[in-house]
Design a protein around this motif. Structure first.
Motif, PDB file in Angstrom:
ATOM      1  N   PHE A 133      -2.939  -1.235   3.151  1.00  0.00           N
ATOM      2  CA  PHE A 133      -2.349  -2.566   3.270  1.00  0.00           C
ATOM      3  C   PHE A 133      -2.102  -2.975   4.722  1.00  0.00           C
ATOM      4  CE2 PHE A 133       1.594  -0.011   3.054  1.00  0.00           C
ATOM      5  CZ  PHE A 133       2.373  -0.601   4.042  1.00  0.00           C
ATOM      6  N   ALA A 134      -1.980  -1.986   5.623  1.00  0.00           N
ATOM      7  CA  ALA A 134      -1.661  -2.312   7.012  1.00  0.00           C
ATOM      8  C   ALA A 134      -2.866  -2.262   7.933  1.00  0.00           C
ATOM      9  CB  ALA A 134      -0.581  -1.361   7.536  1.00  0.00           C
ATOM     10  N   GLY A 135      -3.944  -1.633   7.480  1.00  0.00           N
ATOM     11  CA  GLY A 135      -5.112  -1.474   8.333  1.00  0.00           C
ATOM     12  C   GLY A 135      -5.089  -0.140   9.067  1.00  0.00           C
ATOM     13  N   LYS A 136      -6.219   0.258   9.563  1.00  0.00           N
ATOM     14  CA  LYS A 136      -6.380   1.565  10.199  1.00  0.00           C
ATOM     15  C   LYS A 136      -5.411   1.767  11.353  1.00  0.00           C
ATOM     16  CE  LYS A 136      -9.977   4.587  12.079  1.00  0.00           C
ATOM     17  NZ  LYS A 136     -11.421   4.698  12.417  1.00  0.00           N
ATOM     18  N   TYR A 137      -5.133   0.691  12.099  1.00  0.00           N
ATOM     19  CA  TYR A 137      -4.265   0.788  13.274  1.00  0.00           C
ATOM     20  C   TYR A 137      -2.967  -0.009  13.106  1.00  0.00           C
ATOM     21  CZ  TYR A 137      -8.637   2.534  15.196  1.00  0.00           C
ATOM     22  OH  TYR A 137      -9.792   3.255  15.396  1.00  0.00           O
ATOM     23  N   GLY A 138      -2.649  -0.380  11.868  1.00  0.00           N
ATOM     24  CA  GLY A 138      -1.421  -1.120  11.616  1.00  0.00           C
ATOM     25  C   GLY A 138      -1.494  -2.590  11.930  1.00  0.00           C
ATOM     26  N   GLU A 139      -2.691  -3.126  12.120  1.00  0.00           N
ATOM     27  CA  GLU A 139      -2.845  -4.517  12.548  1.00  0.00           C
ATOM     28  C   GLU A 139      -2.411  -5.530  11.481  1.00  0.00           C
ATOM     29  OE1 GLU A 139      -6.909  -3.016  11.071  1.00  0.00           O
ATOM     30  OE2 GLU A 139      -5.244  -2.260  12.310  1.00  0.00           O
ATOM     31  N   ARG A 140      -2.334  -5.091  10.209  1.00  0.00           N
ATOM     32  CA  ARG A 140      -1.877  -5.993   9.138  1.00  0.00           C
ATOM     33  C   ARG A 140      -0.546  -5.530   8.555  1.00  0.00           C
ATOM     34  NH1 ARG A 140      -6.991  -4.569   7.326  1.00  0.00           N
ATOM     35  NH2 ARG A 140      -6.057  -3.606   5.477  1.00  0.00           N
ATOM     36  N   GLY A 141       0.170  -4.694   9.262  1.00  0.00           N
ATOM     37  CA  GLY A 141       1.320  -4.022   8.665  1.00  0.00           C
ATOM     38  C   GLY A 141       2.684  -4.553   9.012  1.00  0.00           C
ATOM     39  N   TYR A 142       2.778  -5.803   9.485  1.00  0.00           N
ATOM     40  CA  TYR A 142       4.076  -6.313   9.922  1.00  0.00           C
ATOM     41  C   TYR A 142       5.075  -6.371   8.767  1.00  0.00           C
ATOM     42  CZ  TYR A 142       7.615  -9.076  12.298  1.00  0.00           C
ATOM     43  OH  TYR A 142       8.798  -9.490  12.856  1.00  0.00           O
ATOM     44  N   GLU A 143       4.606  -6.725   7.581  1.00  0.00           N
ATOM     45  CA  GLU A 143       5.501  -6.831   6.433  1.00  0.00           C
ATOM     46  C   GLU A 143       5.192  -5.741   5.411  1.00  0.00           C
ATOM     47  OE1 GLU A 143       5.429 -10.695   4.738  1.00  0.00           O
ATOM     48  OE2 GLU A 143       6.288 -11.680   6.504  1.00  0.00           O
ATOM     49  N   LEU A 144       6.241  -5.229   4.818  1.00  0.00           N
ATOM     50  CA  LEU A 144       6.106  -4.235   3.750  1.00  0.00           C
ATOM     51  C   LEU A 144       5.870  -4.961   2.434  1.00  0.00           C
ATOM     52  CD1 LEU A 144       6.461  -1.174   2.975  1.00  0.00           C
ATOM     53  CD2 LEU A 144       8.859  -1.744   2.510  1.00  0.00           C
ATOM     54  N   PRO A 145       4.812  -4.627   1.700  1.00  0.00           N
ATOM     55  CA  PRO A 145       4.549  -5.308   0.426  1.00  0.00           C
ATOM     56  C   PRO A 145       5.696  -5.164  -0.566  1.00  0.00           C
ATOM     57  CG  PRO A 145       2.624  -4.074   1.143  1.00  0.00           C
ATOM     58  CD  PRO A 145       3.752  -3.664   2.046  1.00  0.00           C
ATOM     59  N   ALA A 146       5.983  -6.222  -1.297  1.00  0.00           N
ATOM     60  CA  ALA A 146       7.037  -6.194  -2.312  1.00  0.00           C
ATOM     61  C   ALA A 146       6.743  -5.124  -3.353  1.00  0.00           C
ATOM     62  CB  ALA A 146       7.148  -7.558  -2.974  1.00  0.00           C
ATOM     63  N   GLY A 147       7.775  -4.457  -3.820  1.00  0.00           N
ATOM     64  CA  GLY A 147       7.628  -3.451  -4.861  1.00  0.00           C
ATOM     65  C   GLY A 147       7.265  -2.066  -4.362  1.00  0.00           C
ATOM     66  N   THR A 148       7.179  -1.893  -3.044  1.00  0.00           N
ATOM     67  CA  THR A 148       6.807  -0.590  -2.490  1.00  0.00           C
ATOM     68  C   THR A 148       7.982   0.380  -2.576  1.00  0.00           C
ATOM     69  OG1 THR A 148       5.260  -1.634  -0.959  1.00  0.00           O
ATOM     70  CG2 THR A 148       5.960   0.621  -0.454  1.00  0.00           C
ATOM     71  N   ARG A 149       7.697   1.581  -3.053  1.00  0.00           N
ATOM     72  CA  ARG A 149       8.695   2.648  -3.107  1.00  0.00           C
ATOM     73  C   ARG A 149       8.390   3.766  -2.113  1.00  0.00           C
ATOM     74  NH1 ARG A 149      11.771   1.893  -7.727  1.00  0.00           N
ATOM     75  NH2 ARG A 149      10.843   0.526  -9.292  1.00  0.00           N
ATOM     76  N   ILE A 150       7.114   4.068  -1.968  1.00  0.00           N
ATOM     77  CA  ILE A 150       6.682   5.146  -1.084  1.00  0.00           C
ATOM     78  C   ILE A 150       5.479   4.664  -0.284  1.00  0.00           C
ATOM     79  CG2 ILE A 150       5.755   7.503  -0.943  1.00  0.00           C
ATOM     80  CD1 ILE A 150       7.130   8.143  -3.576  1.00  0.00           C
ATOM     81  N   VAL A 151       5.502   4.931   1.012  1.00  0.00           N
ATOM     82  CA  VAL A 151       4.346   4.646   1.864  1.00  0.00           C
ATOM     83  C   VAL A 151       3.823   5.971   2.399  1.00  0.00           C
ATOM     84  CG1 VAL A 151       3.467   3.477   3.908  1.00  0.00           C
ATOM     85  CG2 VAL A 151       5.255   2.393   2.525  1.00  0.00           C
TER      86      VAL A 151
END
Length: 210
Positions: free
Chosen positions: A167-185
Motif C-alpha cells: 500500500f505504501a510502495g517500495k520506498y514508502g512513496e505512497r505511505g503517508y496515510e495508514l489505510p482504514a481497518g489496518t491492524r498489523i503492518v
C-alpha cells in the motif's frame, strides 16, 4: 505495542541467543537446534513442530519488524488449530504463506516440521524446483511447498494485515496515510520501521512503533 493492542491473556516470549538484551516483561527462550540450510528465517520452521509446546499451548508468532496499529484480539482469537497470513509475493502464484503472523496449537502441523526436518536439503531443492524461491523467500517458500495442496486457514488484507510495500510502495512513496481497518503492518523484505526515511514518508510509523 502488545500491551496496547492485545487484551487476551498472554505472555511475551522471544527466541534468542541474547537473553540479557531483552527488556523487562519479555521472557527468553533458547533457540532451536540448527538444521542444514538454517539461514535467514528458516529457523522459524521449528514453530511448526510439536516441540514448540515448550513455549506454551497456543502460540501467536509475530515478527519483530511488524507494527500493530489497532486491536489484534480478532487475529489472536481465531479458533482453528493453525492460521497463517496469506501475503503478497513476487514469486510463484503471487502469494505466500507468511509466518510473520502465524497462530498455532503446537502439534497441529507437526507433519510439516517432520517433512522438513527429515531431509531439509531435499525439501529445499524441491521447493526451488517448484518455483517458490527458498533462496530468497526462506521459510515462506518451504511452507508454501509443503502446504500447497491443503485447505489452510488464513488471514488476508480483509482481516487488517497489510504489507507496507503493497500500500505504501517500495520506498514508502505512497505511505503517508495508514489505510482504514489496518491492524498489523508487515515490513517484510529490506524495509524496516526503524528507517528514518520511511518514518518521514509515513508519520504514523512513529505514532504506533513504540
Amino acid at each position: 505495542m502488545l500491551s496496547r493492542h492485545l487484551t487476551l491473556p498472554h505472555r511475551i516470549v522471544c527466541l534468542t541467543d541474547k537473553p540479557k538484551d531483552l527488556p523487562p516483561g519479555v521472557e527468553a527462550a533458547a533457540l532451536p537446534k540448527v538444521l542444514p540450510h538454517d539461514v535467514k528465517c528458516l529457523r522459524r520452521m521449528w514453530l511448526y513442530s510439536a516441540k514448540a509446546a515448550r513455549l506454551g499451548d497456543r502460540l501467536l508468532q509475530l515478527d519483530l519488524d511488524l507494527i500493530l496499529t489497532d486491536s489484534i484480539d480478532p487475529i489472536a482469537d481465531r479458533p482453528e488449530p493453525f492460521v497463517i497470513w496469506k501475503s503478497d509475493s513476487n514469486w510463484k502464484d503471487k502469494w505466500a504463506y507468511n509466518a510473520s503472523v502465524m497462530l498455532v496449537t503446537p502439534g497441529a502441523v507437526d507433519d510439516v516440521w517432520q517433512a522438513w526436518a527429515k531431509n531439509p536439503s531435499a525439501v529445499f531443492k524441491a521447493s526451488e524446483v517448484d518455483g517458490w524461491g527458498p533462496k530468497v523467500n526462506s521459510d515462506q517458500a518451504i511452507a508454501c511447498y509443503l502446504l500447497k495442496d491443503r485447505d489452510v486457514p488464513v488471514w488476508t488484507e480483509a482481516d487488517g494485515i497489510r504489507a507496507y510495500r503493497v500500500f505504501a510502495g517500495k520506498y514508502g512513496e505512497r505511505g503517508y496515510e495508514l489505510p482504514a481497518g489496518t491492524r498489523i503492518v508487515s515490513f517484510h523484505g529490506p524495509r524496516d520501521p526503524g528507517q528514518k526515511e520511511l518514518q518521514e514518508r509515513s508519520p504514523w510509523i512513529s505514532t504506533h512503533w513504540r
